[in-house]
Design an enzyme around this catalytic site. Structure first.
Site, PDB file in Angstrom:
ATOM      1  CE  LYS A  45     -10.769  58.408  64.914  1.00 38.72           C
ATOM      2  NZ  LYS A  45      -9.288  58.084  64.861  1.00 38.72           N
ATOM      3  CG  HIS A 100     -10.088  61.443  74.367  1.00 41.48           C
ATOM      4  ND1 HIS A 100     -10.106  62.179  73.429  1.00 41.48           N
ATOM      5  CD2 HIS A 100      -9.473  60.168  73.672  1.00 41.48           C
ATOM      6  CE1 HIS A 100      -9.528  61.874  72.323  1.00 41.48           C
ATOM      7  NE2 HIS A 100      -9.178  60.510  72.380  1.00 41.48           N
ATOM      8  CB  SER A 130     -13.418  59.429  62.528  1.00 41.09           C
ATOM      9  OG  SER A 130     -12.261  59.013  62.679  1.00 41.09           O
TER      10      SER A 130
END
Length: 286
Positions: A45, A100, A130
């Site tokens: 995010k 990630h 988010s």
């Protein structure tokens, strides 16, 4: 469902088990990088989808087909998802890849091949905001529950891909910083055209002013949100129920002010100050 039911613990951090089964993590650990690979690295995010739009457009010289014909997870695949069916080994160079994961868990070849990395950071309060909405709509993530409860999980790193603080510090402390471009979500919001130009320069891709302008225009959040190959609208509702929250929700900076209560923001600031006290990097939001 609980964390124990939905997540696997990989090298100390939670990862959604349905997306990152053992064979995917093995694929990630053994992945063979090339020196001309382009890696988009982010904490969840933080602007990954945005960068998965920008980089292919830069590399294609602005050709919109690069982002209109393939979903973003195929045009810039996630390494830890282990998409062996995409035959990444057979893809021509330069390959565009996403992760990630923290710097220190990248595969051995990453440290020898030394590919270029674009590391995108975002104000952690907005990342939290988010993430909170994302957890409400994604079936492979734990229901966030009450906001304050989720906030403590987030600050403790008991969320997917672990602690935001550890993640950012791992990449800021990376060796060979000359091959890493650090850029923030906020910088891209403030001046997207300049950001596109700087990214292109980092990738040694020569673009004239008109092409740079067109890429920036196309990658404005309101325009990118309309791209079905980027907004996750093709993903089954069982995985992502966008009636609960859109995947591409607002694309703004500072929405945390509408989300966090004053005591929550104060607590967040205290934790941030403690965790980041030794970090010399000057963030846009500081």
């Amino acid at each position: 469902m609980t964390e124990a039911e939905l997540y696997t613990v990989y090298k100390g951090v939670y990862m959604p088990a349905s997306i990152h089964p053992p064979q995917s993590l093995k694929y990630f650990e053994e992945f063979s990088f090339r020196s001309d690979d382009i890696i988009i690295a982010t904490y969840p995010k933080s602007g990954t989808t945005w960068m998965q739009e920008i980089v292919p457009l830069i590399m294609s010289g602005g050709d919109p087909a690069s982002v209109e014909t393939l979903p973003n997870w195929q045009r810039v695949p996630w390494l830890e998802v282990g998409q062996s069916q995409l035959n990444l080994e057979q893809r021509p160079s330069p390959r565009m890849l996403a992760t990630h994961c923290q710097y220190n868990v990248m595969s051995p070849s990453f440290f020898t091949a030394k590919p270029k990395v674009i590391y995108v950071m975002r104000n952690p309060k907005d990342v939290f905001t988010s993430s909170f909405h994302h957890h409400r709509m994604a079936s492979f993530l734990v229901n966030p529950g009450p906001q304050t409860e989720f906030l403590h999980k987030f600050l403790d790193g008991k969320v997917q891909f672990g602690s935001w603080f550890d993640h950012v510090k791992s990449w800021l402390n990376a060796e060979d910083k000359e091959r890493i471009m650090y850029i923030s979500y906020e910088e891209m919001i403030m001046d997207l055209k300049d950001s596109v130009a700087r990214i292109a320069q980092f990738l040694d891709k020569s673009l004239d002013a008109e092409v740079t302008e067109k890429i920036a225009e196309r990658c404005l959040f309101k325009n990118m949100k309309q791209n079905k190959m980027s907004n996750y609208s093709t993903v089954p509702r069982e995985l992502m129920d966008q009636t609960k929250s859109e995947f591409l929700r607002k694309g703004t900076s500072g929405d945390w002010k509408n989300q966090l209560t004053a005591p929550e923001a104060e607590h967040f600031d205290a934790v941030y100050k403690d965790k980041m006290k030794d970090v010399k990097y000057k963030f846009v939001w500081d």
